[in-house]
Design a protein around this motif. Structure first.
Motif, mmCIF file in Angstrom:
data_model
loop_
_atom_site.group_PDB
_atom_site.id
_atom_site.type_symbol
_atom_site.label_atom_id
_atom_site.label_comp_id
_atom_site.label_asym_id
_atom_site.label_seq_id
_atom_site.Cartn_x
_atom_site.Cartn_y
_atom_site.Cartn_z
ATOM 1 N N GLN A 21 47.655 39.477 14.339
ATOM 2 C CA GLN A 21 46.378 39.459 14.924
ATOM 3 C C GLN A 21 46.343 39.545 16.461
ATOM 4 O OE1 GLN A 21 44.410 36.132 13.135
ATOM 5 N NE2 GLN A 21 43.526 37.406 11.387
ATOM 6 N N ARG A 22 47.195 38.696 16.942
ATOM 7 C CA ARG A 22 47.300 38.699 18.545
ATOM 8 C C ARG A 22 48.033 39.798 19.195
ATOM 9 N NH1 ARG A 22 50.354 34.730 18.832
ATOM 10 N NH2 ARG A 22 48.904 32.965 18.658
ATOM 11 N N TRP A 23 48.737 40.422 18.548
ATOM 12 C CA TRP A 23 49.474 41.816 19.074
ATOM 13 C C TRP A 23 48.538 42.883 18.768
ATOM 14 C CZ3 TRP A 23 50.246 46.595 17.722
ATOM 15 C CH2 TRP A 23 51.326 47.376 18.206
ATOM 16 N N PHE A 24 47.690 42.875 17.871
ATOM 17 C CA PHE A 24 46.766 43.928 17.789
ATOM 18 C C PHE A 24 45.650 43.752 18.851
ATOM 19 C CE2 PHE A 24 48.739 44.966 13.740
ATOM 20 C CZ PHE A 24 48.558 46.340 13.752
ATOM 21 N N ARG A 25 45.291 42.612 18.963
ATOM 22 C CA ARG A 25 44.339 42.197 20.038
ATOM 23 C C ARG A 25 44.673 42.736 21.288
ATOM 24 N NH1 ARG A 25 43.112 37.813 18.434
ATOM 25 N NH2 ARG A 25 44.621 36.538 19.529
#
Length: 395
Positions: A114-118
């Motif tokens: 999720q952090r990567w996509f954000r």
């Protein structure tokens, strides 16, 4: 083709009874608005756009750096071929099912993905420096054209008595200052119409695009029908709030919070008073009532008033957003952080945030993973997840 043009320029639609286009041809004694004049707006719009690029590069950017505006963009996501393929080919907002599949394939926990996509979404968003330069350009133009409009209008009788907008209509000569004012405003909004597709993308893109279309149509329509006197009042009234808005955004980008809050409060007051008070009581009153008393009725007036009413509907919508944002901030005890039109933090284009944004290294689900995160394991490198699916916001 000639038949279509004759139908489009039907005098009974555009002009009052017993008036023809021949009556409004410019002569040596008096000049009147001509539809052909509006072609000048297209090359001038291109020139304004080029001036903007030069202004942002050689004036706004040095000013921003001098004011310590953050030049770096958002933190970049670490390279990962599998996640990049999902991001570009499938979705920028993976749902829970896809996140779990990617977690198993990469041996990352879901939160790291999720952090990567954000972070990857934030990469495509502009830096504070870019936003400051855009706001400084708009502030400079709005300040110039508003000042010009005020200086021009204070010498005109229709500023003090709106019935003068209709005195002698449609045989009102076109003054050079009025012609310049109209063409520059029209050219600027044409430049916004096209540059909006390459400018900072905001959540209210559709509404702003509608606003620009209505504005360009209104300016064009009022010029062709020589309703330019009331048109100048409308233009000047709308520019007032825009000057303060762009100043407030610049102050926010410079992290001058108190100045930003003061300017946003001023903007909110000016916007609501001018758009919900002065505009209907001054502009709509004269076009809906005084104009019909002076001129009677012909179809072009109905179209003109419909466009003005659409503009008022947009005013109501934006005023609702301002009041809603102020109320939420005050009710939560954060009056110093309230945010009309979502621009104090520029929510329309700003960076997504997270309490754990500092964590950049993905956490492995197993202590000794040997999976290469840049690999393309599986038949298509995404564990069978290169298929359609629903998107969901995780923030």
């Amino acid at each position: 083709m000639a038949g279509i043009l004759a139908w489009f320029w039907n005098e009974r639609f555009w002009l009052p009874h017993n008036v023809t286009w021949a009556d409004l041809q410019s002569t040596e004694e008096a000049a009147f608005p001509q539809a052909e004049d509006l072609y000048l707006a297209f090359p001038l719009a291109f020139c304004i756009f080029m001036i903007r690029l030069l202004f942002e590069r050689f004036i706004a950017k040095p000013c921003a750096l001098g004011l310590k505006v953050q030049a770096n963009g958002p933190q970049k996501a670490q390279p990962n071929a599998i996640l990049e393929k999902v991001f570009t080919a499938i979705t920028k907002h993976p749902d829970e099912k896809r996140l779990e599949g990617l977690s198993k394939q990469l041996d990352w926990d879901v939160r790291s993905i999720q952090r990567w996509f954000r972070q990857r979404r934030n990469q495509e968003k502009p830096s504070t420096l870019t936003k400051f330069c855009e706001s400084m350009w708009r502030f400079t133009f709005y300040l110039y054209i508003f000042t010009y409009g005020v200086r021009f209008l204070k010498k005109t009788p229709w500023l003090w008595n709106t019935r003068q907008c209709w005195n002698g209509y449609p045989y009102q000569p076109l003054m050079p200052d009025l012609h310049y004012y109209y063409i520059v405003e029209l050219s600027f909004y044409w430049s916004l119409m096209f540059s909006q597709f390459i400018d900072i993308k905001r959540k209210d893109f559709g509404i702003m695009f509608t606003h620009h279309i209505v504005t360009v149509t209104l300016i064009t329509f009022s010029y062709v029908t020589n309703l330019t006197r009331v048109g100048t009042l409308t233009l000047c009234l709308h520019d007032a709030a825009d000057v303060v808005l762009e100043a407030a955004k610049m102050a926010n980008y410079c992290k001058c919070q108190k100045l930003s809050d003061l300017l946003f409060l001023t903007f909110a007051i000016v916007f609501i008073v001018s758009r919900l008070g002065v505009y209907p009581l001054w502009i709509l009153n004269t076009t809906l009532f005084e104009m019909y008393e002076a001129l009677g009725n012909f179809p072009a007036l109905w179209v003109f008033n419909v466009l003005l009413v659409i503009l008022q509907i947009l005013h109501c919508f934006w005023s609702y957003l301002i009041v809603k944002a102020a109320y939420k901030a005050i009710s939560k005890g954060k009056a110093g952080k309230w945010n009309p039109l979502h621009v104090a933090k520029d929510d329309r284009s700003d960076i997504e945030s997270s309490s754990d944004e500092e964590e950049t290294v993905p956490r492995s689900k197993t202590p000794h993973s040997t999976i290469t995160t840049n690999g393309t394991g599986g038949a298509n490198g995404t564990n069978g997840y290169l298929t359609g699916g629903t998107c969901s916001e995780e923030h």
